[in-house]
Design an enzyme around this catalytic site. Structure first.
Site, PDB file in Angstrom:
ATOM      1  N   LYS A  92      43.340  44.726  49.527  1.00  0.00           N
ATOM      2  CA  LYS A  92      43.597  46.169  49.550  1.00  0.00           C
ATOM      3  C   LYS A  92      43.288  46.682  50.938  1.00  0.00           C
ATOM      4  CE  LYS A  92      44.678  50.073  47.747  1.00  0.00           C
ATOM      5  NZ  LYS A  92      45.691  50.133  48.846  1.00  0.00           N
ATOM      6  N   GLN A 113      37.523  46.033  56.312  1.00  0.00           N
ATOM      7  CA  GLN A 113      37.951  46.475  54.976  1.00  0.00           C
ATOM      8  C   GLN A 113      37.248  45.685  53.863  1.00  0.00           C
ATOM      9  OE1 GLN A 113      40.868  48.812  55.292  1.00  0.00           O
ATOM     10  NE2 GLN A 113      40.019  49.498  53.358  1.00  0.00           N
ATOM     11  N   LYS A 116      33.862  47.313  53.465  1.00  0.00           N
ATOM     12  CA  LYS A 116      34.051  48.690  53.003  1.00  0.00           C
ATOM     13  C   LYS A 116      34.408  48.715  51.515  1.00  0.00           C
ATOM     14  CE  LYS A 116      36.925  51.053  55.552  1.00  0.00           C
ATOM     15  NZ  LYS A 116      38.154  51.671  56.100  1.00  0.00           N
ATOM     16  N   LYS A 128      44.717  44.032  55.534  1.00  0.00           N
ATOM     17  CA  LYS A 128      45.260  45.078  56.412  1.00  0.00           C
ATOM     18  C   LYS A 128      46.580  44.587  56.974  1.00  0.00           C
ATOM     19  CE  LYS A 128      43.985  49.128  58.100  1.00  0.00           C
ATOM     20  NZ  LYS A 128      43.086  50.139  57.503  1.00  0.00           N
ATOM     21  N   GLY A 167      48.394  53.588  53.510  1.00  0.00           N
ATOM     22  CA  GLY A 167      48.624  54.106  54.860  1.00  0.00           C
ATOM     23  C   GLY A 167      47.453  53.865  55.804  1.00  0.00           C
ATOM     24  N   ASP A 168      47.710  54.079  57.057  1.00  0.00           N
ATOM     25  CA  ASP A 168      46.692  54.093  58.116  1.00  0.00           C
ATOM     26  C   ASP A 168      47.369  54.845  59.269  1.00  0.00           C
ATOM     27  OD1 ASP A 168      43.913  52.713  58.817  1.00  0.00           O
ATOM     28  OD2 ASP A 168      45.123  52.491  60.613  1.00  0.00           O
ATOM     29  N   THR A 212      40.095  60.531  52.475  1.00  0.00           N
ATOM     30  CA  THR A 212      39.293  59.951  53.557  1.00  0.00           C
ATOM     31  C   THR A 212      38.491  61.054  54.247  1.00  0.00           C
ATOM     32  OG1 THR A 212      41.075  58.356  53.865  1.00  0.00           O
ATOM     33  CG2 THR A 212      39.327  58.384  55.519  1.00  0.00           C
ATOM     34  N   ASN A 243      45.822  62.491  59.406  1.00  0.00           N
ATOM     35  CA  ASN A 243      45.417  62.618  58.009  1.00  0.00           C
ATOM     36  C   ASN A 243      43.905  62.762  57.842  1.00  0.00           C
ATOM     37  OD1 ASN A 243      44.403  60.748  55.514  1.00  0.00           O
ATOM     38  ND2 ASN A 243      46.086  62.098  54.933  1.00  0.00           N
ATOM     39  N   SER A 379      42.307  55.241  46.608  1.00  0.00           N
ATOM     40  CA  SER A 379      43.418  54.317  46.351  1.00  0.00           C
ATOM     41  C   SER A 379      43.140  53.484  45.100  1.00  0.00           C
ATOM     42  CB  SER A 379      43.617  53.371  47.540  1.00  0.00           C
ATOM     43  OG  SER A 379      44.338  53.993  48.574  1.00  0.00           O
TER      44      SER A 379
HETATM   45  P1  NDP Z   1      47.133  59.402  61.676  1.00  0.00           P
HETATM   46  O1  NDP Z   1      48.248  58.612  62.217  1.00  0.00           O
HETATM   47  O2  NDP Z   1      47.406  60.383  60.597  1.00  0.00           O
HETATM   48  O3  NDP Z   1      46.379  60.181  62.848  1.00  0.00           O
HETATM   49  C1  NDP Z   1      45.833  59.501  63.912  1.00  0.00           C
HETATM   50  C2  NDP Z   1      45.255  60.492  64.898  1.00  0.00           C
HETATM   51  O4  NDP Z   1      44.506  59.794  65.863  1.00  0.00           O
HETATM   52  C3  NDP Z   1      46.319  61.267  65.657  1.00  0.00           C
HETATM   53  O5  NDP Z   1      45.836  62.522  66.016  1.00  0.00           O
HETATM   54  C4  NDP Z   1      46.546  60.385  66.876  1.00  0.00           C
HETATM   55  O6  NDP Z   1      47.062  61.066  68.003  1.00  0.00           O
HETATM   56  C5  NDP Z   1      45.131  59.907  67.158  1.00  0.00           C
HETATM   57  N1  NDP Z   1      45.205  58.579  67.774  1.00  0.00           N
HETATM   58  C6  NDP Z   1      45.724  57.452  67.248  1.00  0.00           C
HETATM   59  N2  NDP Z   1      45.669  56.439  68.118  1.00  0.00           N
HETATM   60  C7  NDP Z   1      45.097  56.939  69.212  1.00  0.00           C
HETATM   61  C8  NDP Z   1      44.747  56.375  70.461  1.00  0.00           C
HETATM   62  N3  NDP Z   1      44.997  55.085  70.748  1.00  0.00           N
HETATM   63  N4  NDP Z   1      44.129  57.198  71.365  1.00  0.00           N
HETATM   64  C9  NDP Z   1      43.880  58.495  71.074  1.00  0.00           C
HETATM   65  N5  NDP Z   1      44.198  59.076  69.902  1.00  0.00           N
HETATM   66  C10 NDP Z   1      44.792  58.306  69.000  1.00  0.00           C
HETATM   67  O7  NDP Z   1      46.053  58.323  61.200  1.00  0.00           O
HETATM   68  P2  NDP Z   1      44.805  58.518  60.208  1.00  0.00           P
HETATM   69  O8  NDP Z   1      44.260  59.878  60.318  1.00  0.00           O
HETATM   70  O9  NDP Z   1      45.221  57.991  58.891  1.00  0.00           O
HETATM   71  O10 NDP Z   1      43.772  57.460  60.816  1.00  0.00           O
HETATM   72  C11 NDP Z   1      42.778  57.814  61.763  1.00  0.00           C
HETATM   73  C12 NDP Z   1      41.670  56.785  61.734  1.00  0.00           C
HETATM   74  O11 NDP Z   1      41.090  56.760  60.419  1.00  0.00           O
HETATM   75  C13 NDP Z   1      42.084  55.345  62.024  1.00  0.00           C
HETATM   76  O12 NDP Z   1      41.027  54.679  62.664  1.00  0.00           O
HETATM   77  C14 NDP Z   1      42.248  54.740  60.624  1.00  0.00           C
HETATM   78  O13 NDP Z   1      42.106  53.347  60.624  1.00  0.00           O
HETATM   79  C15 NDP Z   1      41.097  55.434  59.910  1.00  0.00           C
HETATM   80  N6  NDP Z   1      41.162  55.486  58.458  1.00  0.00           N
HETATM   81  C16 NDP Z   1      42.259  56.008  57.824  1.00  0.00           C
HETATM   82  C17 NDP Z   1      42.274  56.069  56.446  1.00  0.00           C
HETATM   83  C18 NDP Z   1      43.401  56.687  55.708  1.00  0.00           C
HETATM   84  O14 NDP Z   1      43.317  56.768  54.480  1.00  0.00           O
HETATM   85  N7  NDP Z   1      44.447  57.165  56.356  1.00  0.00           N
HETATM   86  C19 NDP Z   1      41.155  55.561  55.641  1.00  0.00           C
HETATM   87  C20 NDP Z   1      40.022  55.104  56.419  1.00  0.00           C
HETATM   88  C21 NDP Z   1      40.064  55.059  57.770  1.00  0.00           C
HETATM   89  P3  NDP Z   1      48.620  60.851  68.400  1.00  0.00           P
HETATM   90  O15 NDP Z   1      49.379  61.493  67.291  1.00  0.00           O
HETATM   91  O16 NDP Z   1      48.740  61.521  69.710  1.00  0.00           O
HETATM   92  O17 NDP Z   1      48.837  59.368  68.461  1.00  0.00           O
HETATM   93  O1  2IT Z   2      41.054  51.969  56.590  1.00  0.00           O
HETATM   94  C1  2IT Z   2      41.251  52.270  55.399  1.00  0.00           C
HETATM   95  O2  2IT Z   2      40.362  52.206  54.552  1.00  0.00           O
HETATM   96  C2  2IT Z   2      42.584  52.743  55.030  1.00  0.00           C
HETATM   97  N1  2IT Z   2      43.446  52.861  55.899  1.00  0.00           N
HETATM   98  C3  2IT Z   2      42.905  53.049  53.594  1.00  0.00           C
HETATM   99  C4  2IT Z   2      43.183  51.792  52.824  1.00  0.00           C
HETATM  100  C5  2IT Z   2      43.714  51.989  51.442  1.00  0.00           C
HETATM  101  O3  2IT Z   2      44.087  50.949  50.858  1.00  0.00           O
HETATM  102  O4  2IT Z   2      43.751  53.093  50.904  1.00  0.00           O
END
Ligand code: NDP
Ligand code: 2IT
Length: 447
Positions: A92, A113, A116, A128, A167-168, A212, A243, A379
C-alpha cells in the site's frame, strides 16, 4: 549517531547494493540509527535476518510508458512500482508523478511506507510507485493518455489483495480517476479496492482527500498538548500548497492557529492576516496556477521567490512539499524565531542535520512516518468500505481518523518513554513500526 554494531554491516550492504540512491540510503540510515535498542531486546530477529530482509524490497518493477501529446509528439517516460513489504497486508502506498522521480526516490518512499503503515495498526504492507512524467503544463487529455498508458502496464501487478496504489505528488483525484477507468476497462472488473483516493462518485471515501493534512494537524496538536500547549493563537508556517498543505491549513485554522505562509516550487507567500484558504483552493485546485498570483488578490500579502519559507517567524512549522526541503540553516532560523513544534506533512522533508538542530533545541519533532500517516490510514478505511460495499459519513470518518492519529502519537510517545528517550518521536515511530513488521515477518517464516 553511530550505528549499533550489528546494524553497521547491514547498512554497508545497503550502500554497496544500491549505488547512488542517496535518498534511499538516508531513509534506511535514519531507521537503523534509532532501532539499535530494539535489536538488543529481540535477538531472535537477528538469526532470521529480519532487518536485512526489511531493507530489500520484495519486488521492483520498472516499465516504459509511451504516450502522445496534443500536438501528436511522442514521449517516453519511465514507470516504477516498488513492492517493498507485504508482511502486514497488501502493498500500500502512493504514486508520484514528478520529473525528479528515480528508482531511488521510489525506494526511499516505499521503505518509509513500510514503517508508517505498520504504525497505523491497520492491515497494510508497504509499497510506492510513480513516474518521471511531469504533469505541469499538460492538458487534461494529455494527463489522461499518460495515465492510461501507465495503467496498461501497471494493471497486471496490482489488485485489492495484492497491491493498492493511491496518490502522492502530482497524483490527485483527476489522475486516480483516469487510472481507475483504465484498470476497469482492461480487467473488465469494477474492483473498487484496487486504488484509493477515488472520487466520491466512483467508490471513494469521505475524508480521504483531507486526511493527510487533517491527520498531520491532529498529530501536531497531540505533540503540543504533551507540552501543555495548543494551536490557539499560534502562527504556523506550512510549506507547499498541494493536497497535504491545503488541508493542513484548513484544520490548523479550525483549531485556532493562523497559517501565515505557504509555498510552491517557485516561491512562498506571506499573509500576516492568515492564508485565505478559499482563494488558495481556487488558485491551486481549480485553476492549477502558480502561488505568486495569490498576492494579486490579497494586497497585504507578499510573494518571495528567492529565499526559504522557513525564515518566516512561527511557533509551529509543517513542511508539506517534498524531501529535504528543511535544511540545517532553516532549522536554525526556526529555532531562533521561537518555533516549538515541527510536524512533517511531507515524507522526509527535514535533512538529518536539520533534525539534529531541532532535537538539540528541544523542539517537538514529529517525523513523517508518524505525522503524515493519516493519508494512508484513511486509504485503509476506504479499502474497508469498498470491501463491505459501504460508505461512512464525513463525521464518522473524521472521528476514526482522529482516533488513529491519537493512537499513533501515543504509540510513539510511549515507546520513546519505554526505551528511556522521552519525547523522541523519531525513535518511538521507528521502533514501534519496526516491532510490528518484524514480529509478523518472523511468524511468516523465511519468505
Ligand atoms: P501535491 O502534488 O498535491 O503538492 C505538492 C506541493 O509541494 C506543491 O505545492 C509543489 O509545488 C510542492 N513541491 C513538490 N515538489 C517540490 C520540489 N521538488 N521543490 C519544491 N516544492 C515542491 O502533493 P502532496 O501534497 O500530495 O504531497 C506533498 C508531500 O506529502 C510529499 O512529500 C508526499 O510524499 C507527502 N505525502 C502525501 C500524502 C498524500 O496523501 N497525498 C500522504 C503522506 C505524505 P509545485 O506545484 O510548484 O511543484
Ligand atoms: O506517502 C503516503 O503515505 C501517501 N502518499 C499515501 C499512500 C496511500 O496509500 O494512501
Amino acid at each position: 549517531m553511530p550505528l549499533h554494531s550489528e546494524l553497521e554491516p547491514i547498512f554497508d550492504d545497503v550502500l554497496s547494493r544500491n549505488p547512488g540512491e542517496v535518498e534511499f540510503h538516508q531513509a534506511v540510515h535514519e531507521v537503523l540509527e534509532s532501532i539499535g535498542p530494539a535489536v538488543d531486546k529481540h535477538p531472535e530477529y537477528a538469526d532470521a535476518k529480519i532487518i536485512k530482509r526489511i531493507c530489500e524490497p520484495e519486488r521492483q518493477i520498472i516499465f516504459r510508458v509511451p504516450w502522445e501529446d496534443d500536438a501528436g509528439e511522442i514521449h517516453i517516460n519511465r514507470g516504477f512500482r516498488v513492492e517493498f513489504n507485504s508482511a502486514l497486508g497488501p502493498y500500500k502506498g502512493g504514486l508520484r508523478f514528478h520529473p525528479s522521480v528515480l528508482l531511488g526516490t521510489v525506494k526511499f518512499l516505499g521503505f518509509e511506507q513500510v514503517f508508517k503503515n505498520a504504525l497505523t495498526g491497520l492491515p497494510i504492507g508497504g509499497g510506492k510507485g510513480g513516474s518521471d512524467f511531469d504533469p505541469k503544463g499538460c492538458s487534461d487529455r494529455e494527463v489522461m493518455r499518460f495515465c492510461q498508458s501507465f495503467m496498461t502496464e501497471l494493471y497486471r501487478h496490482i489488485g485489492e489483495y495484492t497491491d493498492v496504489p493511491a496518490g502522492d505528488i502530482g497524483v490527485g483525484g483527476r489522475e486516480i480517476g483516469f487510472l481507475f477507468g483504465q484498470y476497469k476497462r482492461i480487467t473488465n472488473r469494477y474492483e473498487s479496492g484496487v486504488l484509493t483516493g477515488k472520487g466520491l462518485s466512483f467508490g471513494g471515501a469521505q475524508v480521504r482527500r483531507e486526511a493527510t493534512g487533517y491527520g498531520c494537524t491532529y498529530f501536531v496538536d497531540e505533540m503540543l498538548k504533551a507540552r501543555g500547549e495548543s494551536f490557539d493563537g499560534k502562527d504556523v508556517v506550512v510549506s507547499g500548497s498541494g493536497n497535504v498543505a491545503i488541508y493542513t491549513i484548513e484544520k490548523v485554522h479550525q483549531l485556532g492557529g493562523r497559517v501565515v505562509a505557504c509555498s510552491d516550487s517557485s516561491g512562498y507567500v506571506r499573509d500576516e492576516k492568515g492564508i485565505d484558504l478559499t482563494l488558495l483552493k481556487e488558485i491551486k485546485e481549480t485553476r492549477r496556477e502558480r502561488i505568486g498570483v495569490y498576492v494579486d488578490r490579497r494586497r497585504d500579502a507578499d510573494y518571495v521567490s528567492d529565499r526559504s519559507i522557513w525564515e518566516v517567524p512561527c511557533q509551529v512549522a509543517i513542511p508539506s512539499a517534498t524531501q529535504n526541503e528543511l535544511t540545517e540553516s532553516d532549522a536554525l532560523m526556526l529555532v531562533r524565531n521561537g518555533c516549538i513544534a515541527v510536524g512533517e506533512g511531507a515524507n522526509m522533508p527535514t535533512t538529518p542535520d536539520g533534525v539534529r538542530v531541532l532535537r538539540e533545541a528541544g523542539v517537538s519533532f514529529g517525523p513523517g512516518k508518524a505525522a503524515n500517516a493519516g493519508g494512508v490510514a484513511a486509504s485503509a478505511l476506504e479499502m474497508q468500505q469498498n470491501a463491505s460495499r459501504d460508505s461512512w459519513t464525513f463525521q464518522h470518518s473524521e472521528e476514526r481518523l482522529r482516533d488513529i492519529m491519537q493512537g499513533i502519537h501515543a504509540r510513539c510517545y510511549e515507546t520513546a518513554d519505554e526505551y528511556g528517550i522521552p519525547g523522541d518521536y523519531v525513535a518511538g515511530a521507528n521502533i514501534s513500526g519496526y516491532a510490528r513488521v518484524a514480529a509478523a515477518m518472523l511468524a511468516l517464516g523465511l519468505v
